[in-house]
Design a protein around this motif. Structure first.
Motif, PDB file in Angstrom:
ATOM      1  N   ALA A 268       0.849  -1.202   0.000  1.00  0.00           N
ATOM      2  CA  ALA A 268       0.000   0.000   0.000  1.00  0.00           C
ATOM      3  C   ALA A 268       0.877   1.241   0.000  1.00  0.00           C
ATOM      4  O   ALA A 268       1.976   1.260   0.552  1.00  0.00           O
ATOM      5  CB  ALA A 268      -0.919  -0.011   1.214  1.00  0.00           C
ATOM      6  N   TYR A 269       0.330   2.308  -0.630  1.00  0.00           N
ATOM      7  CA  TYR A 269       1.093   3.562  -0.660  1.00  0.00           C
ATOM      8  C   TYR A 269       0.258   4.717  -0.108  1.00  0.00           C
ATOM      9  O   TYR A 269       0.468   5.159   1.001  1.00  0.00           O
ATOM     10  CB  TYR A 269       1.548   3.847  -2.080  1.00  0.00           C
ATOM     11  CG  TYR A 269       2.464   5.071  -2.195  1.00  0.00           C
ATOM     12  CD1 TYR A 269       3.775   4.999  -1.726  1.00  0.00           C
ATOM     13  CD2 TYR A 269       2.001   6.254  -2.735  1.00  0.00           C
ATOM     14  CE1 TYR A 269       4.607   6.106  -1.809  1.00  0.00           C
ATOM     15  CE2 TYR A 269       2.819   7.367  -2.812  1.00  0.00           C
ATOM     16  CZ  TYR A 269       4.129   7.301  -2.348  1.00  0.00           C
ATOM     17  OH  TYR A 269       4.929   8.389  -2.434  1.00  0.00           O
ATOM     18  N   ASP A 270      -0.707   5.178  -0.903  1.00  0.00           N
ATOM     19  CA  ASP A 270      -1.469   6.332  -0.465  1.00  0.00           C
ATOM     20  C   ASP A 270      -2.974   6.099  -0.550  1.00  0.00           C
ATOM     21  O   ASP A 270      -3.750   7.037  -0.605  1.00  0.00           O
ATOM     22  CB  ASP A 270      -1.083   7.557  -1.290  1.00  0.00           C
ATOM     23  CG  ASP A 270      -1.262   7.326  -2.772  1.00  0.00           C
ATOM     24  OD1 ASP A 270      -1.850   6.270  -3.142  1.00  0.00           O
ATOM     25  OD2 ASP A 270      -0.837   8.178  -3.578  1.00  0.00           O
TER      26      ASP A 270
ATOM     27  N   ALA B 212      10.004   7.261   0.263  1.00  0.00           N
ATOM     28  CA  ALA B 212      10.361   6.927   1.637  1.00  0.00           C
ATOM     29  C   ALA B 212       9.871   8.007   2.596  1.00  0.00           C
ATOM     30  O   ALA B 212       9.364   7.710   3.683  1.00  0.00           O
ATOM     31  CB  ALA B 212      11.867   6.741   1.744  1.00  0.00           C
ATOM     32  N   THR B 213      10.002   9.269   2.214  1.00  0.00           N
ATOM     33  CA  THR B 213       9.558  10.377   3.073  1.00  0.00           C
ATOM     34  C   THR B 213       8.050  10.332   3.273  1.00  0.00           C
ATOM     35  O   THR B 213       7.534  10.475   4.392  1.00  0.00           O
ATOM     36  CB  THR B 213       9.961  11.717   2.445  1.00  0.00           C
ATOM     37  OG1 THR B 213      11.379  11.740   2.284  1.00  0.00           O
ATOM     38  CG2 THR B 213       9.518  12.882   3.326  1.00  0.00           C
ATOM     39  N   TYR B 214       7.314  10.079   2.179  1.00  0.00           N
ATOM     40  CA  TYR B 214       5.860  10.061   2.278  1.00  0.00           C
ATOM     41  C   TYR B 214       5.386   8.905   3.153  1.00  0.00           C
ATOM     42  O   TYR B 214       4.507   9.069   4.004  1.00  0.00           O
ATOM     43  CB  TYR B 214       5.260   9.946   0.879  1.00  0.00           C
ATOM     44  CG  TYR B 214       3.757   9.819   0.891  1.00  0.00           C
ATOM     45  CD1 TYR B 214       2.944  10.921   1.200  1.00  0.00           C
ATOM     46  CD2 TYR B 214       3.159   8.600   0.636  1.00  0.00           C
ATOM     47  CE1 TYR B 214       1.575  10.782   1.236  1.00  0.00           C
ATOM     48  CE2 TYR B 214       1.786   8.449   0.664  1.00  0.00           C
ATOM     49  CZ  TYR B 214       0.985   9.551   0.953  1.00  0.00           C
ATOM     50  OH  TYR B 214      -0.385   9.412   0.993  1.00  0.00           O
ATOM     51  N   LEU B 215       5.969   7.753   2.976  1.00  0.00           N
ATOM     52  CA  LEU B 215       5.552   6.588   3.753  1.00  0.00           C
ATOM     53  C   LEU B 215       5.887   6.783   5.228  1.00  0.00           C
ATOM     54  O   LEU B 215       5.121   6.369   6.108  1.00  0.00           O
ATOM     55  CB  LEU B 215       6.214   5.322   3.217  1.00  0.00           C
ATOM     56  CG  LEU B 215       5.729   4.850   1.843  1.00  0.00           C
ATOM     57  CD1 LEU B 215       6.531   3.640   1.378  1.00  0.00           C
ATOM     58  CD2 LEU B 215       4.242   4.507   1.890  1.00  0.00           C
ATOM     59  N   ALA B 216       7.020   7.404   5.511  1.00  0.00           N
ATOM     60  CA  ALA B 216       7.380   7.651   6.909  1.00  0.00           C
ATOM     61  C   ALA B 216       6.370   8.575   7.567  1.00  0.00           C
ATOM     62  O   ALA B 216       5.989   8.391   8.731  1.00  0.00           O
ATOM     63  CB  ALA B 216       8.786   8.250   6.983  1.00  0.00           C
ATOM     64  N   ARG B 217       5.889   9.570   6.822  1.00  0.00           N
ATOM     65  CA  ARG B 217       4.902  10.506   7.370  1.00  0.00           C
ATOM     66  C   ARG B 217       3.563   9.825   7.622  1.00  0.00           C
ATOM     67  O   ARG B 217       2.885  10.044   8.606  1.00  0.00           O
ATOM     68  CB  ARG B 217       4.728  11.697   6.426  1.00  0.00           C
ATOM     69  CG  ARG B 217       3.816  12.779   7.005  1.00  0.00           C
ATOM     70  CD  ARG B 217       3.843  14.047   6.158  1.00  0.00           C
ATOM     71  NE  ARG B 217       3.204  13.829   4.859  1.00  0.00           N
ATOM     72  CZ  ARG B 217       3.847  13.816   3.703  1.00  0.00           C
ATOM     73  NH1 ARG B 217       5.173  14.020   3.688  1.00  0.00           N
ATOM     74  NH2 ARG B 217       3.217  13.607   2.571  1.00  0.00           N
ATOM     75  N   GLN B 218       3.206   8.913   6.693  1.00  0.00           N
ATOM     76  CA  GLN B 218       1.917   8.236   6.823  1.00  0.00           C
ATOM     77  C   GLN B 218       1.936   7.208   7.945  1.00  0.00           C
ATOM     78  O   GLN B 218       0.899   6.956   8.575  1.00  0.00           O
ATOM     79  CB  GLN B 218       1.556   7.536   5.503  1.00  0.00           C
ATOM     80  CG  GLN B 218       1.317   8.489   4.360  1.00  0.00           C
ATOM     81  CD  GLN B 218       0.184   9.477   4.642  1.00  0.00           C
ATOM     82  OE1 GLN B 218      -0.769   9.157   5.326  1.00  0.00           O
ATOM     83  NE2 GLN B 218       0.349  10.702   4.144  1.00  0.00           N
ATOM     84  N   GLU B 219       3.080   6.625   8.229  1.00  0.00           N
ATOM     85  CA  GLU B 219       3.136   5.608   9.269  1.00  0.00           C
ATOM     86  C   GLU B 219       3.243   6.219  10.659  1.00  0.00           C
ATOM     87  O   GLU B 219       3.223   5.504  11.656  1.00  0.00           O
ATOM     88  CB  GLU B 219       4.333   4.684   9.023  1.00  0.00           C
ATOM     89  CG  GLU B 219       4.137   3.799   7.792  1.00  0.00           C
ATOM     90  CD  GLU B 219       5.324   2.914   7.538  1.00  0.00           C
ATOM     91  OE1 GLU B 219       6.317   3.046   8.287  1.00  0.00           O
ATOM     92  OE2 GLU B 219       5.251   2.100   6.602  1.00  0.00           O
ATOM     93  N   ALA B 220       3.297   7.583  10.796  1.00  0.00           N
ATOM     94  CA  ALA B 220       3.280   8.273  12.096  1.00  0.00           C
ATOM     95  C   ALA B 220       2.093   9.235  12.121  1.00  0.00           C
ATOM     96  O   ALA B 220       2.230  10.454  11.960  1.00  0.00           O
ATOM     97  CB  ALA B 220       4.589   9.031  12.328  1.00  0.00           C
ATOM     98  N   PRO B 221       0.856   8.776  12.335  1.00  0.00           N
ATOM     99  CA  PRO B 221      -0.330   9.631  12.226  1.00  0.00           C
ATOM    100  C   PRO B 221      -0.414  10.600  13.414  1.00  0.00           C
ATOM    101  O   PRO B 221       0.111  10.340  14.497  1.00  0.00           O
ATOM    102  CB  PRO B 221      -1.476   8.632  12.229  1.00  0.00           C
ATOM    103  CG  PRO B 221      -0.951   7.446  12.947  1.00  0.00           C
ATOM    104  CD  PRO B 221       0.499   7.398  12.632  1.00  0.00           C
TER     105      PRO B 221
END
Length: 1014
Positions: free
Chosen positions: A778-780, A821-830
């Motif tokens: 999954a991505y976005d 990588a930056t986007y996924l890191a942001r999404q995994e820390a809500p």
């Protein structure tokens, strides 16, 4: 006083000349007269004929009373009263009561005539003397032998000219005459190929070999004899026709045509006793002239006017005196000095050898040299070489008293080998015949008995080997035996091996496979007819027995191959062909016409039952669905389409029908094994190797596809249980679909594997940022990345899966690895607000998103109109490649730039026929393009602004996307549900409407749709 001035000493008193053409019984008369006396001697022109007469006399008076004496063989019992000899081996004087000399006309022969003349003039029986021969010598005999009694015997049968015929059209019981070994062998080879075989008789063969060949012909094992003029010298053969393949011969001095008397002597062998005979020409010989024919038929030939003569009184004082005695002139008219024979030619060479002159210094030694010169030239070598051998023997006789046994042992050893072909064995036979002659000169050897037995044993062994080679090369024993038994109308004994080899009378005649007999491929001409006739007579009972066994056989004994051949215990018995119904092919029986009547009917019926049972068993889910009576309405129409498509439908092709099905109809279809997948409506049970192979075969029969490229190579590969294969562009694409595969670019993937891929993609598209742990890939919430699990189930590499996803209708966006990588890191820390809203979001999503089940409610969107998406099937390929690991980020310190990340998303607008998606306020807008073909509805939070803007820009240029060139202008100008919607691009050209048969399920389906619409 010179010999020519002396008065003649010849007399015919007590001599009877029995003269006449061939087949007058002269030899038989002589035998009867001889055994009427107490003792007798008979001289014959050939060792072969001497052997024949010896056997006849021995059968009458007993072997202990008959001796056989030739240059190479001596059988002399102690109590022998009768002697059978060749003319050269006859004694100079005898005390026997009876003497007979056969074929006395040979006294005019340039090579051997002087020997016959000597016996005619000097050898007499005490009571009776018979001279046997042709009428042509009557005048010269009466002139040389005053007081001669002449008895003429008429021919017992008629001899007629039959003209020219081809060798392959000669009648049975024919002899073909030629005068060279090469020509004899060539003719015999031709007859073997065309007529089954021929016996061969040449003067160069040993008597034992010639006897065996003659017996082969006389017994009826072959119907043709190929021979030289040796058959003209008294051989009693059962001939009906004599054909001349040559009419010229080399007589030792020149190549000349045969005169009418010589032709008549040979042609006269045709006809036996009172049965008439014919003669003619064949091959390249011109037909005989009218005059020649008349003379042969009437047996009227030019008389022999002069006989060959050589003095028998030799002067052994010295070598020159011996030569002078050989040059003496005959004592009377009617005789002429003979040309130098082999012995005189050898002497002429030897007198020039200094070592011979040094040894031949006494009359005894000169006599011994002349005795050695009598050695026959069986080897037919140059006179000088023959003289060298005589010189060696003479030197041993003078210096050692006998032939050197070490030298003789070495020569005999060289000849004692039975390997090699005909020419090699013939040369060895000639060699051993020379030493056999030496062994029968008792004063030449220290132990003559030993060498006589040794050479006889070797000669017999070589003769038998030569006969075997001749028979193997020129006689088809199988054909000869069969033809002989067929002529006798005898019951042929047949045997059939476990491998189907058919033996008749112990000879292989062909192969029996099922109910078809195939004759031996080597059979030609009448051979083929004989083999076929013999086999069919012998196999008639076998066909009946096989039919009974097949009728009672179980289904496990039958099988259907990929070549549409039905086999019973491994043997082909029938072939499937196209019928009116694809699932009911026609059965064509593979059987000879000799399988007929009730047996043929039973065999055909049993095969029909097996074929129907096999299809119903292997394709049971399809057969049950076609017979289902508890499915009605729209479900029945979909079932009909599924049966016609042999178990696989693309969901996009029946999207409207699937949407219209209620849950009860779907449940009915599921009970029959139908699965509603994201991409296909199919029956998983038919994807197994056996059903897939049978389905492909039935389609190929209906559509002439067995001969299509790839059928023989592709189907076994697809039916081997692989999940994906590399495609071959040259193969028929329909085979992929029939075998349960979908053609997607460079690979074809099994249908159930694609549904498993949809199960992996669905969670990745259903996930929303901030709603919990992110599923793999999954991505976005509206895009996903490929995962090792996807590569593993597909058996594909990274480049392969890109082709597969494009073929399924997905499109890729590229983002840098750092940005992803930056986007996924942001999404995994809500944030705390996102975490608080997460439960309601999950609940809302559950209400709006389809569930990941085998029966996906939301239909797949149309595939884009790309080549990989529009093509459905193709042919097979090699084994699937090992899945590649996903691309990892570059390690620290490497100079290579990180590869971009591909984010996959559904592409194209959703068709108007799709069920609209429900939306809630505050959820954000859905991604453009609707649901994916995987059946998942991508949803989620808003991506970053840049990502969102890029996504819209790509959608505006994607097939089916919203662009300004589409009717309706900019997307922002669309208002209300009545705003014009851009038409999606079709995945394939629109189908031409066809009139619906009112009796078909489609008519009822269309009526039901109209009723529901109203």
């Amino acid at each position: 006083m010179p010999e020519k001035n002396q008065p003649p000493v010849f007399s015919g008193r007590g001599v009877t000349a029995v003269l006449g053409p061939t087949n007058t019984g002269k030899t038989h008369y002589a035998i009867e007269r001889m055994i009427a006396h107490g003792s007798g001697v008979i001289g014959l022109p050939l060792r072969l004929l001497a052997r024949e007469v010896y056997g006849r006399i021995a059968a009458r008076v007993g072997e202990q009373h008959v001796s056989l004496i030739t240059g190479e063989e001596k059988i002399v019992p102690p109590k022998a009263r009768y002697s059978v000899c060749t003319v050269e081996a006859m004694p100079s004087r005898t005390s026997a009561a009876f003497v007979a000399i056969d074929e006395v006309q040979l006294a005019g022969d340039l090579e051997r005539g002087h020997v016959f003349t000597d016996r005619i003039l000097h050898l007499r029986g005490t009571d009776e003397t018979l001279l046997l021969g042709a009428n042509t010598v009557r005048g010269i005999l009466e002139k040389l032998l005053p007081g001669l009694t002449v008895v003429e015997r008429p021919r017992l049968s008629q001899l007629q000219y039959a003209g020219a015929r081809k060798i392959t059209r000669l009648p049975r019981r024919s002899a073909v005459v030629a005068f060279s070994a090469d020509e004899v062998y060539a003719i015999a080879e031709l007859i073997r190929r065309q007529r089954g075989g021929a016996a061969v008789v040449l003067g160069a063969l040993s008597p034992r070999t010639r006897n065996a060949q003659v017996e082969l012909y006389q017994n009826g094992d072959v119907d043709y004899l190929v021979a030289t003029d040796a058959i003209g010298m008294g051989l009693n053969l059962d001939l009906d026709h004599v054909a001349f393949a040559q009419d010229h011969k080399f007589d030792g001095y020149q190549y000349r045509p045969l005169n009418p008397a010589e032709l008549g002597q040979i042609a006269g062998r045709a006809g036996r006793h009172v049965r008439d005979g014919t003669f003619g020409v064949t091959g390249r010989v011109d037909p005989f002239g009218e005059e020649t024919v008349e003379r042969i038929e009437a047996h009227v030939f030019d008389p022999v006017r002069i006989l060959q003569w050589r003095s028998k009184d030799m002067d052994f004082a010295d070598l020159q005196a011996l030569r002078r005695s050989l040059d003496r002139l005959p004592p009377t008219q009617g005789l002429t000095r003979a040309l130098p024979a082999v012995d005189q030619q050898a002497l002429d060479y030897l007198v020039n050898y200094p070592e011979i002159r040094d040894l031949a210094t006494t009359p005894e030694r000169v006599a011994r040299l002349w005795d050695a010169c009598a050695l026959p030239d069986y080897r037919r070598i140059a006179p000088a070489q023959h003289a060298d051998l005589i010189a060696t023997l003479f030197a041993d006789l003078v210096q050692l008293g006998s032939v050197n046994e070490d030298f003789m042992a070495e020569q005999v050893r060289r000849a004692d080998r039975t390997d090699g072909e005909i020419d090699t064995l013939s040369a060895r036979v000639s060699q051993i015949r020379t030493w056999s002659y030496v062994s029968h000169r008792p004063d030449w050897l220290a132990d003559p008995t030993h060498w006589q037995e040794k050479t006889r044993e070797i000669e017999n062994r070589l003769s038998d080997a030569l006969h075997e080679r001749l028979t193997k090369r020129f006689v088809d024993r199988r054909t000869s035996v069969l033809m002989k038994r067929l002529r006798e109308n005898a019951m042929l004994e047949a045997q059939i091996s476990v491998d189907g080899d058919v033996y008749v009378e112990g000879h292989l005649v062909g192969q029996l496979a099922g109910f078809r007999f195939t004759p031996d491929s080597e059979a030609e001409g009448p051979d083929a007819k004989a083999v076929l006739g013999a086999a069919q007579k012998a196999l008639s009972i076998e066909y009946e027995a096989r039919a009974a066994r097949l009728y009672a056989a179980g289904n496990s004994d039958f099988a259907i191959g990929s070549d549409a051949t039905v086999r019973w215990v491994g043997e082909p018995i029938a072939r499937l062909t196209s019928g009116d119904d694809m699932l009911r092919p026609r059965v064509v029986l593979l059987a000879d016409d000799h399988l007929s009547g009730t047996a043929r009917t039973h065999v055909a019926a049993r095969i029909e039952r097996f074929v129907q049972h096999h299809i119903a068993t292997v394709l049971k889910p399809l057969d049950d669905l076609s017979r289902a009576e508890d499915i009605d309405g729209l479900g029945r129409g979909l079932a009909f389409q599924l049966v016609e498509a042999l178990g696989v439908l693309f969901r996009r092709d029946v999207a409207d029908d699937v949407k219209a099905l209620d849950q009860d109809a779907r449940a009915q279809l599921r009970r029959y094994g139908v699965r509603f997948g994201a991409y296909h409506i199919f029956m998983p049970a038919l994807l197994k190797p056996a059903p897939a192979e049978l389905i492909t075969l039935l389609w190929a029969l209906k559509n002439d596809g067995i001969d299509q490229p790839g059928y023989g190579e592709l189907i076994p590969a697809l039916a081997a249980g692989r999940t994906s294969v590399v495609t071959e562009p040259g193969y028929e694409r329909t085979f992929y679909k029939l075998a349960g595969f979908r053609f997607l670019g460079k690979r074809a993937v099994r249908i159930d594997i694609l549904e498993r891929l949809a199960d992996l993609i669905r969670p990745a598209l259903n996930w929303k940022p901030g709603t919990g742990s992110r599923p793999e890939g999954a991505y976005d919430g509206r895009r996903f990345t490929t995962t090792p699990a996807m590569l593993s189930i597909l058996g594909a590499t990274v480049s392969d899966i890109e082709e597969i996803l494009k073929g399924l209708g997905y499109r890729a966006d590229e983002v840098s690895a750092e940005e992803a990588a930056t986007y996924l890191a942001r999404q995994e820390a809500p944030s705390e607000e996102q975490a608080a809203e997460a439960p309601s979001e999950t609940t809302s999503d559950a209400e709006t998103q389809p569930t990941a089940t085998d029966d996906q409610e939301t239909p797949a969107s149309d595939e884009p109109a790309s080549e990989s998406a529009s093509t459905e099937t193709e042919a097979s390929a090699p084994a699937a490649e090992a899945p590649a690991e996903p691309v990892a980020a570059a390690e620290a310190g490497e100079e290579e730039q990180p590869k971009p990340v591909l984010l996959w998303r559904p592409a194209g607008n959703r068709p108007e026929t799709q069920r609209p998606q429900r939306q809630k306020q505050g959820r954000g807008r859905r991604p453009v393009g609707g649901t994916a073909e995987a059946g998942a509805t991508p949803a989620g939070g808003e991506p970053p602004a840049r990502d969102k803007q890029q996504h819209r820009r790509r959608d505006n240029h994607a097939p089916g996307g919203k662009g300004k060139e589409k009717r309706g202008g900019h997307p922002g100008n669309r208002k209300g549900k009545d705003a014009e919607r851009p038409a999606p691009m079709a995945a394939r050209p629109p189908r031409k409407e066809r009139p619906i048969d009112p009796d078909s399920p489609f008519a009822k389906l269309a009526a039901l749709k109209d009723k529901l619409g109203k």
